[in-house]
Motif scaffolding. Structure first.
Motif, PDB file in Angstrom:
ATOM      1  N   THR A 190       0.833  -1.209   0.000  1.00 50.54           N
ATOM      2  CA  THR A 190       0.000   0.000   0.000  1.00 50.54           C
ATOM      3  C   THR A 190       0.865   1.254   0.000  1.00 50.54           C
ATOM      4  N   ASN A 213       2.687   1.595  -3.371  1.00 53.75           N
ATOM      5  CA  ASN A 213       1.724   2.000  -4.392  1.00 53.75           C
ATOM      6  C   ASN A 213       1.384   3.483  -4.263  1.00 53.75           C
ATOM      7  N   SER A 214       1.214   3.974  -3.033  1.00 56.10           N
ATOM      8  CA  SER A 214       0.870   5.387  -2.833  1.00 56.10           C
ATOM      9  C   SER A 214       2.000   6.308  -3.280  1.00 56.10           C
ATOM     10  N   LEU A 215       3.243   5.791  -3.279  1.00 62.79           N
ATOM     11  CA  LEU A 215       4.394   6.579  -3.707  1.00 62.79           C
ATOM     12  C   LEU A 215       4.722   6.383  -5.185  1.00 62.79           C
ATOM     13  N   ASN A 216       3.937   5.559  -5.878  1.00 63.53           N
ATOM     14  CA  ASN A 216       4.200   5.196  -7.272  1.00 63.53           C
ATOM     15  C   ASN A 216       5.611   4.634  -7.452  1.00 63.53           C
ATOM     16  N   ALA A 217       6.069   3.894  -6.454  1.00 62.33           N
ATOM     17  CA  ALA A 217       7.401   3.290  -6.515  1.00 62.33           C
ATOM     18  C   ALA A 217       7.396   2.147  -7.524  1.00 62.33           C
ATOM     19  N   LYS A 218       8.480   2.044  -8.299  1.00 66.38           N
ATOM     20  CA  LYS A 218       8.616   0.941  -9.255  1.00 66.38           C
ATOM     21  C   LYS A 218       9.267  -0.228  -8.526  1.00 66.38           C
ATOM     22  N   GLU A 232      15.431  10.015  -2.889  1.00 61.86           N
ATOM     23  CA  GLU A 232      14.174   9.302  -3.144  1.00 61.86           C
ATOM     24  C   GLU A 232      14.107   8.028  -2.302  1.00 61.86           C
TER      25      GLU A 232
END
Length: 174
Positions: free
Chosen positions: A117, A120-125, A152
């Protein structure tokens, strides 16, 4: 033995020359290697260095230059000093670099979901995420993510530190 003024001045001149040599070389994958242009480089999986980390280069046999974090356990343990070479990050790079994070939490349901979660909220790859119960009251998760630099990565790790029951969070290789 105490160094003379002349020895200290000579060391400073050698360091300055080394830095100038790094600036004149061409960056490969965001890394400048002292005295070498377009050499083959690879990033060590043991410590997954990213821009912003202090780094060193190790001349491998047949595989070019291996880039490691200066605080990598393999770097501090290695005694073959003649094969280390000065390297630095290029001033700008738009590439993404893999970084590995290890988390230890109290054993509980929802640990992996909490990690997913936040990422996903950080748009991490995310390249990979694995977790397992140790059988001793803890759960261990290892995440491999792509980041552009250490800032980052630090930000992502800061968000992950909010996970309930988290006991440890660290980068691999230190």
């Amino acid at each position: 033995a105490k160094k003379t003024d002349r020895e200290r001045i000579q060391e400073k001149a050698e360091r300055r020359q080394s830095q100038e040599n790094l600036r004149r070389t061409k960056a490969v994958q965001g890394v400048l290697v002292e005295g070498l242009d377009n050499c083959l480089i690879k990033f060590s999986r043991c410590c997954t260095p990213v821009p912003g980390d202090p780094i060193v280069g190790y001349i491998t046999r047949g595989l070019g230059v291996s880039i490691r974090r200066s605080d990598c356990a393999n770097h501090t343990r290695d005694t073959d000093g003649g094969r280390w070479i000065n390297v630095s990050w290029a001033e700008t790079t738009n590439e993404a670099y893999p970084a590995e994070i290890r988390l230890v939490s109290d054993e509980r349901g929802g640990f992996v979901m909490d990690i997913a979660t936040i990422l996903n909220s950080l748009n991490a790859k995310v390249r990979s995420l694995s977790a397992h119960d140790t059988g001793k009251g803890t759960c261990v998760a290892v995440i491999l993510i792509d980041v552009h630099d250490r800032d980052e990565l630090t930000s992502i790790m800061g968000k992950l530190q909010t996970i309930r029951g988290l006991r440890e969070i660290a980068r691999s290789g230190a």
